[in-house]
Design a protein around this motif. Structure first.
Motif, short mmCIF file in Angstrom:
data_model
loop_
_atom_site.label_atom_id
_atom_site.label_comp_id
_atom_site.label_asym_id
_atom_site.label_seq_id
_atom_site.Cartn_x
_atom_site.Cartn_y
_atom_site.Cartn_z
N UNK A 178 19.84 24.79 34.38
CA UNK A 178 21.01 25.24 35.15
C UNK A 178 20.78 25.06 36.65
N UNK A 179 19.55 25.32 37.09
CA UNK A 179 19.23 25.10 38.49
C UNK A 179 19.43 23.63 38.87
N UNK A 180 19.01 22.73 37.96
CA UNK A 180 19.23 21.30 38.20
C UNK A 180 20.73 21.00 38.25
N UNK A 181 21.51 21.67 37.42
CA UNK A 181 22.96 21.47 37.42
C UNK A 181 23.57 21.94 38.75
N UNK A 182 23.14 23.10 39.21
CA UNK A 182 23.66 23.62 40.49
C UNK A 182 23.29 22.69 41.63
N UNK A 183 22.05 22.19 41.61
CA UNK A 183 21.61 21.25 42.65
C UNK A 183 22.46 19.99 42.68
N UNK A 198 27.82 14.62 30.82
CA UNK A 198 28.53 13.69 31.70
C UNK A 198 27.81 13.51 33.04
N UNK A 199 27.20 14.59 33.55
CA UNK A 199 26.56 14.50 34.87
C UNK A 199 25.04 14.35 34.79
N UNK A 200 24.53 14.09 33.57
CA UNK A 200 23.07 14.07 33.38
C UNK A 200 22.37 13.06 34.30
N UNK A 201 23.03 11.96 34.60
CA UNK A 201 22.41 10.94 35.46
C UNK A 201 22.23 11.43 36.89
N UNK A 202 22.95 12.49 37.30
CA UNK A 202 22.86 12.98 38.67
C UNK A 202 21.88 14.15 38.82
N UNK A 203 21.31 14.62 37.71
CA UNK A 203 20.38 15.74 37.78
C UNK A 203 19.04 15.29 38.34
N UNK A 205 15.38 14.49 38.37
CA UNK A 205 14.47 14.17 37.25
C UNK A 205 13.28 15.11 37.14
N UNK A 206 12.67 15.48 38.27
CA UNK A 206 11.48 16.33 38.23
C UNK A 206 11.81 17.72 37.69
N UNK A 207 12.91 18.28 38.15
CA UNK A 207 13.33 19.60 37.68
C UNK A 207 13.69 19.54 36.20
N UNK A 208 14.39 18.49 35.82
CA UNK A 208 14.84 18.34 34.44
C UNK A 208 13.67 18.14 33.49
N UNK A 209 12.66 17.39 33.93
CA UNK A 209 11.46 17.20 33.09
C UNK A 209 10.74 18.53 32.87
N UNK A 210 10.67 19.34 33.91
CA UNK A 210 10.07 20.66 33.78
C UNK A 210 10.86 21.52 32.79
N UNK A 211 12.18 21.45 32.89
CA UNK A 211 13.04 22.19 31.95
C UNK A 211 12.78 21.75 30.51
N UNK A 212 12.61 20.43 30.33
CA UNK A 212 12.36 19.90 28.99
C UNK A 212 11.08 20.46 28.39
N UNK A 213 10.03 20.57 29.18
CA UNK A 213 8.74 21.08 28.67
C UNK A 213 8.91 22.49 28.13
N UNK A 214 9.58 23.35 28.88
CA UNK A 214 9.77 24.73 28.44
C UNK A 214 10.71 24.81 27.23
#
Length: 487
Positions: A178-183, A198-203, A205-214
């Motif tokens: 969600x933080x990546x989404x807000x950013x 729809x907006x995944x390409x604009x997130x 990457x570093x924040x999103x990768x961290x989210x994926x791990x958790x």
């Protein structure tokens, strides 16, 4: 469509509330059987509607072909588990394992569990999905602890503690996403799955990768992936047999569904290489962890539980390979595993009731004590080990083929070798329990026709699934695979 989804959510709650104050066991059984049949019928109607409209989306609800795959699993297992519960719980009361006063609570919790699983599959918001997954933990934990003895309470406590830690990590991952989404300036539709896709390409990457791990660790814990699987053997072995079938066949699959929903968004940001590598690693690790416990096992329900860890590993490998064929096979394997494993848990429930034990060495001569159950038990074990021409052979073959087509020769060969080990362990125990000499104390058992009907339905699906896949199911799986790989 909205009305159908609402009915699928409300009906289990209503049936559960109606059940709680009832005293008459016959009335309770018929109420829940009819309620389960109606719930499954409504879910099947939702699936049929999706084949026509392709996607249903509202403010909080979202159903597409990927949802339909898992809804099919829940519809099938909810009905067979309830049907099998009728004679199973009746015998538990007669043998003094539970009291009549506990039966309304059992069926109410079973309906609450169904409601929670359906909720996971129909919400369109990742935050609400997390809440629904946590709801499945709470409902199923009470069912694991149902017998309220030392072993059941210990298993339920272990289940709650490990899965709650996992789910908390999934929540942290969801918050980071969600933080990546807000950013990215998309806070208007907080954690809406469709909008995030729809907006995944604009997130970032570093924040999103961290989210994926958790998120992977969190939902992977609930899905029974090694090394986060340690709650699973205890919970499956201590729960009533119908609940064990639901835990293995439906709950693990729903957790995997939540993981896949997040992966679809995340791969649009960071690509697939990292995601696929991690999934392949966890998949192989899960099979490796399961094999020694399958080969050296004393408890028949724990044997099946470790088999579930192996199959979750196979499904992870399918998503890790990432081709259309591999994802199609993984989704088909979710359905096939759910049908076969739930039936095996039902049969083990009958066997343990008759033999008064779950200890494998004390279960002998099933073929003479319960010929019908023995026949279906052999078919079930052959199916779960991927023996042709039964249903799981098809999905396993497609998974292995997908690996070889992707030039993953080492992975494909290693997987085949590991599956041979699982086959050897399960068949060894199956043949010993089925064809060895009957203990002197054992007499020919009279198995309830209702129980045989519940198991027989799954056995028929295993056999037919090895030869024929209905075009409508194939279409759902194809479209669901398109969604997963970003089509």
């Amino acid at each position: 469509m909205y009305e159908l989804i609402l009915a699928a959510l409300v009906l289990p709650i209503v049936i559960g509330l109606i059940t709680l104050p009832q005293k008459n066991l016959t009335s309770i059984r018929y109420t829940n059987l009819v309620g389960s049949a109606l719930t499954s019928g409504i879910i099947l109607a939702i699936i049929c509607k999706i084949t026509e409209i392709k996607v249903f989306s509202s403010e909080f609800l979202y159903v597409d072909y990927l949802s339909a795959v898992l809804l099919l699993v829940v519809a099938l297992l909810t009905f067979t588990a309830t049907l099998f519960s009728l004679p199973y719980m009746e015998k538990e009361v007669k043998e003094g394992h539970v009291t009549e006063a506990m039966i309304p609570r059992y069926y109410a919790l079973l309906n609450l569990f169904t409601f929670a699983m359906v909720s996971v599959l129909v919400v369109g918001n990742l935050g609400l999905m997390w809440v629904a997954v946590e709801g499945t933990t709470l409902a199923s934990a009470l069912l694991v602890a149902f017998y309220f003895d030392r072993s059941a309470l210990e298993a339920a406590w272990k289940y709650v503690m490990i899965c709650t830690v996992g789910i908390c990590l999934a929540l942290l991952g969801t918050m980071i996403l969600y933080y990546a989404q807000v950013n990215a300036g998309g806070e208007a539709y907080a954690l809406n799955w469709l909008y995030l896709k729809e907006i995944s390409a604009t997130l970032n990457p570093s924040i999103t990768k961290l989210a994926f791990v958790f998120i992977l660790i969190g939902y992977g814990t609930k899905a029974g992936l090694a090394p986060m699987h340690t709650w699973l053997p205890d919970a499956h072995s201590q729960a009533p047999a119908p609940v064990s079938g639901l835990l293995s066949g439906a709950l693990l699959s729903c957790a995997f569904y939540a993981l896949v929903r997040n992966i679809i968004i995340i791969q649009g940001t960071i690509g697939t290489e990292f995601i696929h590598t991690v999934l392949l690693g966890l998949g192989i690790l899960s099979i490796l962890f399961a094999i020694p416990f399958v080969l050296i096992q004393h408890d028949i329900k724990r044997l099946l539980a470790y088999s579930s860890v192996e199959h979750m590993g196979l499904i992870a490998i399918g998503f890790g390979v990432g081709t259309h064929l591999a994802v199609y096979a993984a989704l088909l394997h979710i359905i096939n595993h759910a049908i076969a494993k739930s039936a095996l848990f039902y049969m083990v429930g009958i066997i343990s009731q008759e033999y008064k034990t779950r200890h494998i060495k004390e279960i002998q001569g099933i073929a003479r004590v319960m010929p019908a159950v023995a026949t279906m038990f052999i078919i079930g074990v052959l199916a779960i080990t991927g023996t042709p021409p039964l249903n799981i052979f098809i999905s396993k073959f497609m998974l292995i083929l997908a690996m070889f087509e992707s030039n993953m020769w080492l992975l494909g060969g290693l997987t085949l070798l590991l599956l041979v080990g699982v086959f050897a362990g399960l068949m060894n125990y199956c043949l010993k329990m089925t064809f060895s000499n009957v203990p002197e104390k054992m007499k020919r058992a009279n198995v309830s026709p209702v129980a045989l009907t519940a198991i027989g339905l799954s056995i028929c699906l295993m056999i037919v699934g090895g030869f024929y896949l209905p075009p409508v199911i194939s279409e759902i799986l194809t479209k669901a695979a398109d969604i997963v790989i970003g089509g």
